[in-house]
Write a protein that holds these residues in place. Structure first.
Motif, PDB file in Angstrom:
ATOM      1  N   LEU A 100      86.534  17.674  52.648  1.00 44.78           N
ATOM      2  CA  LEU A 100      86.544  19.085  53.023  1.00 44.78           C
ATOM      3  C   LEU A 100      86.141  19.967  51.853  1.00 44.78           C
ATOM      4  CD1 LEU A 100      89.742  19.568  55.209  1.00 44.78           C
ATOM      5  CD2 LEU A 100      87.430  18.933  55.857  1.00 44.78           C
ATOM      6  N   ALA A 101      85.293  20.929  52.122  1.00 43.17           N
ATOM      7  CA  ALA A 101      84.991  21.969  51.144  1.00 43.17           C
ATOM      8  C   ALA A 101      86.202  22.885  51.042  1.00 43.17           C
ATOM      9  CB  ALA A 101      83.760  22.751  51.593  1.00 43.17           C
ATOM     10  N   ASP A 102      86.283  23.669  49.966  1.00 41.72           N
ATOM     11  CA  ASP A 102      87.371  24.638  49.852  1.00 41.72           C
ATOM     12  C   ASP A 102      87.349  25.577  51.046  1.00 41.72           C
ATOM     13  OD1 ASP A 102      88.127  23.524  47.524  1.00 41.72           O
ATOM     14  OD2 ASP A 102      87.316  25.100  46.221  1.00 41.72           O
ATOM     15  N   ALA A 103      88.530  26.043  51.409  1.00 40.79           N
ATOM     16  CA  ALA A 103      88.652  26.863  52.617  1.00 40.79           C
ATOM     17  C   ALA A 103      87.852  28.154  52.487  1.00 40.79           C
ATOM     18  CB  ALA A 103      90.117  27.172  52.884  1.00 40.79           C
ATOM     19  N   GLN A 104      86.917  28.345  53.382  1.00 39.61           N
ATOM     20  CA  GLN A 104      86.178  29.602  53.448  1.00 39.61           C
ATOM     21  C   GLN A 104      86.516  30.361  54.734  1.00 39.61           C
ATOM     22  OE1 GLN A 104      82.159  27.761  52.668  1.00 39.61           O
ATOM     23  NE2 GLN A 104      82.090  29.450  51.185  1.00 39.61           N
ATOM     24  N   ILE A 139      94.200  35.946  53.006  1.00 38.92           N
ATOM     25  CA  ILE A 139      93.212  36.002  54.091  1.00 38.92           C
ATOM     26  C   ILE A 139      91.923  36.678  53.614  1.00 38.92           C
ATOM     27  CG2 ILE A 139      92.776  36.969  56.380  1.00 38.92           C
ATOM     28  CD1 ILE A 139      95.855  36.771  56.854  1.00 38.92           C
ATOM     29  N   ARG A 140      92.094  37.694  52.800  1.00 37.84           N
ATOM     30  CA  ARG A 140      90.936  38.489  52.387  1.00 37.84           C
ATOM     31  C   ARG A 140      89.911  37.733  51.552  1.00 37.84           C
ATOM     32  NH1 ARG A 140      93.430  44.355  50.911  1.00 37.84           N
ATOM     33  NH2 ARG A 140      92.906  45.346  52.898  1.00 37.84           N
ATOM     34  N   VAL A 141      90.294  36.693  50.888  1.00 32.47           N
ATOM     35  CA  VAL A 141      89.303  35.994  50.075  1.00 32.47           C
ATOM     36  C   VAL A 141      88.464  35.016  50.887  1.00 32.47           C
ATOM     37  CG1 VAL A 141      90.674  36.266  47.970  1.00 32.47           C
ATOM     38  CG2 VAL A 141      90.963  34.234  49.404  1.00 32.47           C
ATOM     39  N   VAL A 200      85.177  34.130  56.500  1.00 31.94           N
ATOM     40  CA  VAL A 200      85.258  34.370  57.939  1.00 31.94           C
ATOM     41  C   VAL A 200      86.728  34.298  58.343  1.00 31.94           C
ATOM     42  CG1 VAL A 200      84.527  33.617  60.232  1.00 31.94           C
ATOM     43  CG2 VAL A 200      83.038  33.212  58.275  1.00 31.94           C
ATOM     44  N   VAL A 201      87.139  35.137  59.293  1.00 30.57           N
ATOM     45  CA  VAL A 201      88.513  35.104  59.788  1.00 30.57           C
ATOM     46  C   VAL A 201      88.501  34.791  61.282  1.00 30.57           C
ATOM     47  CG1 VAL A 201      90.632  36.421  60.189  1.00 30.57           C
ATOM     48  CG2 VAL A 201      89.353  36.718  58.054  1.00 30.57           C
ATOM     49  N   VAL A 256      85.552  39.065  61.939  1.00 32.51           N
ATOM     50  CA  VAL A 256      86.762  38.595  62.610  1.00 32.51           C
ATOM     51  C   VAL A 256      86.384  38.072  63.990  1.00 32.51           C
ATOM     52  CG1 VAL A 256      88.999  39.234  63.573  1.00 32.51           C
ATOM     53  CG2 VAL A 256      88.277  40.177  61.378  1.00 32.51           C
ATOM     54  N   ILE A 257      86.625  36.775  64.202  1.00 30.77           N
ATOM     55  CA  ILE A 257      86.363  36.156  65.505  1.00 30.77           C
ATOM     56  C   ILE A 257      87.699  36.069  66.234  1.00 30.77           C
ATOM     57  CG2 ILE A 257      85.486  34.119  66.703  1.00 30.77           C
ATOM     58  CD1 ILE A 257      83.966  33.436  64.068  1.00 30.77           C
TER      59      ILE A 257
END
Lengths: 221, 221, 221, 221, 221, 221, 221, 221
Positions: free
Chosen positions: A81-85, A134-136, A139-140, A162-163
């Protein structure tokens, strides 16, 4: 005027190869799994209920990684897994199955996710305690049932897309998820987009498309 | 536990400062324009009908650039446009006002757009003749009324995120845009997201958020 | 003014004699079968669930040809099939039960059908690979759930009448088939007609009426 | 695998070239008419309100044959009509505009029609007095608002395909035509198909497709 | 068993004597005003549009205090206002007419109100800047259209009863106020109650009932 | 401008700590109960079906007071009840589960309630026999399904605030409780407020908020 | 089996010959009036707006008795009225046009009616003051908009058949009359029947049929 | 002004004493039966499913006459039936349970009924073969699901009042009975009245009220 069209490009969208199991028989799922194994393909199964998974025989279940909370299964093993984006933000405990379907779909494609749970707006301070995390994210994905107020509150607090994923959690006027869906679409916060009720898979696919457009390689078609 | 929260960051979302005029009186719009001029702000006005624009006096209209097709007006002048990274694809002539609202919103923020019109799926070859132009864009905004089949067809043909804008164009069961909205949400093509009916402004805001997340500077928070 | 009316002509419509079993008890179905046998009639049973079929005793099941996928059964044996003049086109695997109900109804009346499956518009190239086969048919029955975009795409590609059968396949806003039904009715492709949700039998009856009107003998009333 | 597709065949559907005017401006209609004249094309305009027709200037109206009841206009002159093969059956006086839109569309393509009016089922004897005339037609277009009972009654009395056109005539629960539409779809008479509310044009297009499939030349593709 | 019932008590509810003008003719309103004057009664008129007010003659308008924003009028003069015990919180500028109808209804009965405007949740910090002022009030009336997220956010932040008034402000899925109403009813914040769409008068009546139950004199029945 | 916000005050609303069990697993409920015991908290469980209660093991059920009619359970023991200040009025026997959920919620917080059952308006005299008992209460919770006429009748007869709880009792057009909900919102009796369908818990919470605002101590913030 | 059917009997239903004018042009109404005069028929016109009446020329209006409140007109003069056997009970002033349409329809057929107005259930004592007058009538027509609680209250108080006429009076959830209609159908008082929204004419026709069946002569067909 | 009201008269409506069992527990039904036996009352139970009847113990079932088709039970024995004055006309076999509920309710009150089954309008001749039998009845109860065209056809053929009972028989757009209900209310045949979906009991009660008003004794109030 006739012309030649490159249909194959259409197949190169980078989305996970996935099978919606809810309307398929045990026989059909078994066949699909066998076919995937034959061509060495990885496969994501969604909406595979525990009973449906239990109905598969040993051969069909071989190498299948099943997650009962999200009702997903993966054939072909996990990838790094890549770092959480992507932040996956769920309003309540009952929204977790849908939130986790999104997380599993992202993971299948190698994307990590930050799961933030139990931050419904009736207790706004819980959301505020997590908002910087969350802000960093790029995509949310916001997951909420009932009245879906979380979508608008998040849309006003973060600059990322924001989806909104409305869930079917609720009763009375909220039964089936229409109330939350309507809140997502009517949101007073511009830039909120919506997918179908309970569609954690679709939200993750949209997030993957957004991340792909941001990737450096995207520039050279 | 009390804590300090940086509310100001919430204001830094990069979306256009905009005013929805449909429910505001001439006096209110005049005041808003005066206030914007006083602080030297650029401003986008949406859903300003020709009659509403005509009702403004000369002082209020000074320096206001009005576009009757999209019912938008811009205060503070245009900005230079970047090359088109967003395709705005409209199914029919009647969908053009909504499509152009999206184009105007993008332009207000300095983003060019490729407008592709009259490519409804009943004449699929017209869409196919333009599909390569659409594919090189980073985001696709699809605008359609009636049954909204365009959303699914596009979603299967391009790898970019597809933002569906259902329009209120139609009659009978399609009146008001619910039919097209439902098609967007129920689309069999994963990765399609939707905004409210006729919400060209919101679709453009979502596209701006996606482009911003993809920009190189986004990486350093 | 009184007058004489030939009611009997009304009975001569050429449609299959059929029984909708979903709201009937085992006793009622058994009686109907016995009565049909007594007068030597052929009979088509629709919506006979496997459990309902299993509940019939041996006498009732004698000579009954049951098809579990379409939940249809035929009493009185098959008839020779004419070459396929009807294409039955299904968007997804889950639409197959409804599509096959149409095929079985046509077969009961001696009409062959070309069944084309898994050609949903999210993968448009799969439809395109079969479109010439579909085009040579006199009538097209299109079967789709979800957002039902297939109806409009087919309506624009073939000159034959297109009978749209929305299915109840889908979830969220598509649950129950209303989304697909609305797409059929609001289609931007003129000449598409619709039947009720999941009504493969009705679509086949309409196709039979169309084929009958085209038959040479139809000219002499 | 890439392949060549003959898009042009898609254009050869034989349906009338038509323009839906309801969502178009006077300028747009004027341009469309000029373009049609320039290439010598015949054109059918639908949903052109009397005020919209009056707003056209003399040049635009030259050679335009306007029918205020059906709100249709024809550019390019009438063609000789074949004997009526289509019965257009209207339940009430208020359904006549929609019924006549169907008649005009058929006439534009050279098909005569038998218009039977004021035969709602509350006065069943009026329908019975005309039923033999209706029965000799190859296709029946049934036009009704309110509760739409006419569709089922006709469906049981004739062997021809019945195309139901629900109209928006009605008030209370029947307002907007949903009641009649639902009756058409839920009809207990198999073989009834439906088009969108008030869509006389679409019903005529479907009838034209059915007549074309019945024509002798259709056999040789 | 027959018994005597004190109907008169039913009339002693303490709510303002009010007339809903929207469905009444100028003649009827004139008569009602004359009758009220004759018996020296104070009267609140609601939903009296500016055109309706202008249509009244001088005699009818004598002593009538008209407020065009809220479309209310008061006959019989104002009364002294108690300190504000009710907060009326409006999400947007477009919700002000409904919010002010509530304020006017309270004022008619001698209750002051704190009007807090333009605190929609897309800009949460604006609400937070006013939240302490809102918290000292005994009852909160929340007025919002669109997706109505304000109701849940307020419900989680204040301990007073929250009366939600959804407004018909919005378009697309929010048109007519159903989206905001549903959000009020499905709110995840317990203790939120709702009145009909745009019913500022009813919300104020409920607030008056709540204040009356809290008054010291209420204790002695 | 940044500022400090006292989030903790938001937690001091005085409403019962409650858990909605309908969407939670046995494991989750067991964990929640254990956590509550660990910190010595009292807890109200709602929508805990008999089967769900039975599925809990002995440790989880220890000290849990279960009421099968209302499907509520209390952890931590009962508290002494104040004299009834709330009337809970139920139209029919089938509305009793919802009415009792309200009673149990009030009791959890130490508020007694007067339960008046079987007073639907079709037998108005039964309501009239109890009306004086109802009138001495400070708040009225009205519980009704079917057409919900009780809400308006009560609203016109008592001066206390009336909280309407529509129930899902009914069939046909009344199925699911929408008919009763609509009646509550459209009531011709001003001052009636509504909560979601079957939401006895929410109505009790609103009543608790109203009683709290009326309490003497409320005056000193 | 063919048989002879006496269609003419169907015409002998005794209901008033009536014309619904709302969807008819001035020319059509003029023609209908002329035809009625030519054959000496009496005629009832319903839903004839004042503007529509004013648009008729002097010849068309000759002998036409117009009632603007109910929007009805009578051609052919009044007939003597029998003593009132029907009570027409209206909840509010705004329901009077529909109530009066019923009264006029009854009067056209020679039936007197007792009109009882302004007896909505929010002021139950007003209804109680008139209930004995209502009880002596053989049929009760109840007319109400908003939440329609009157239907159930009346249904429980009188032994005569109660015909509910919901009206479109109301706003928000009551807009268009669906709320009142649903209350009529879901009424907890057995024996209440309903007609379409605003259909005062239909309610009167049903009452006439009931009175006719009760008449002594009815026994001998 | 206070006054005395004779509540007891309200109880003398002559309708059957009935219990709706669908929302009642075995214990509640047992208690109700015991209470009825104790006071020697006859009682009609409706919506008592076979499983519910089987769950009653021998004491509760003593003397209970159960009819599984209509799901009704009678306590207290049958009464002699008067000659049939009510026709109960059912469109299809699936409508028989509802039709029979009406028949049983009438029989409980001593009224015979003529049950005419399987006369849906798709086979109009079957209805015509029975129409004379129907016409001699004083009241007609029409029972139909699907599209409910039977209501309008009957309304135009008989002079008696027609009480429409829509049934929940159908699928797709007809699921749940709304389609048939709408057809009843929107019927083009004046004088048709409707009750709730599947409400055979209510239709019978309305018929009983109509027959009572026609009875000789009714004349002397």
């Amino acid at each position: 005027m006739d012309f030649i069209f490159d249909w194959n490009r259409a197949a190169r969208t980078g989305l996970p190869e996935a099978v919606l199991c809810s309307a398929k028989s045990t026989e059909q799922i078994t066949e699909i799994l066998a076919a995937a194994r034959a061509r060495g393909a990885r496969l994501l199964l969604t909406r595979l209920e525990p009973a449906g998974f239990a109905a598969l025989d040993a051969a069909a279940r071989a190498g299948l990684d099943y997650d009962p909370l999200s009702r997903t299964a993966v054939l072909g093993g996990k990838v790094a897994l890549a770092d959480a984006q992507v932040a996956v933000v769920a309003a309540g405990t009952s929204d977790l199955p849908v939130a986790r379907e999104a997380v599993q779909t992202l993971a299948f494609s190698g994307q990590g996710a930050l799961l933030v749970a139990d931050v419904g707006v009736a207790g706004l301070w819980r959301l505020m305690e997590r908002i910087e995390d969350i802000r960093v994210c790029r995509v949310v994905i916001a997951v909420a049932g009932m009245e879906g107020a979380l979508f608008s509150v998040l849309g006003g607090l973060v600059s990322a897309p924001v989806i909104a994923v409305p869930t079917s959690v609720g009763y009375g006027v909220a039964e089936g998820g229409r109330a939350a869906l309507t809140s997502a679409l009517a949101s007073c916060a511009p830039g909120v987009v919506a997918v179908n009720i309970d569609n954690g898979f679709g939200a993750a696919c949209a997030a993957l498309k957004m991340l792909a457009m941001a990737a450096p390689s995207r520039g050279e078609p």
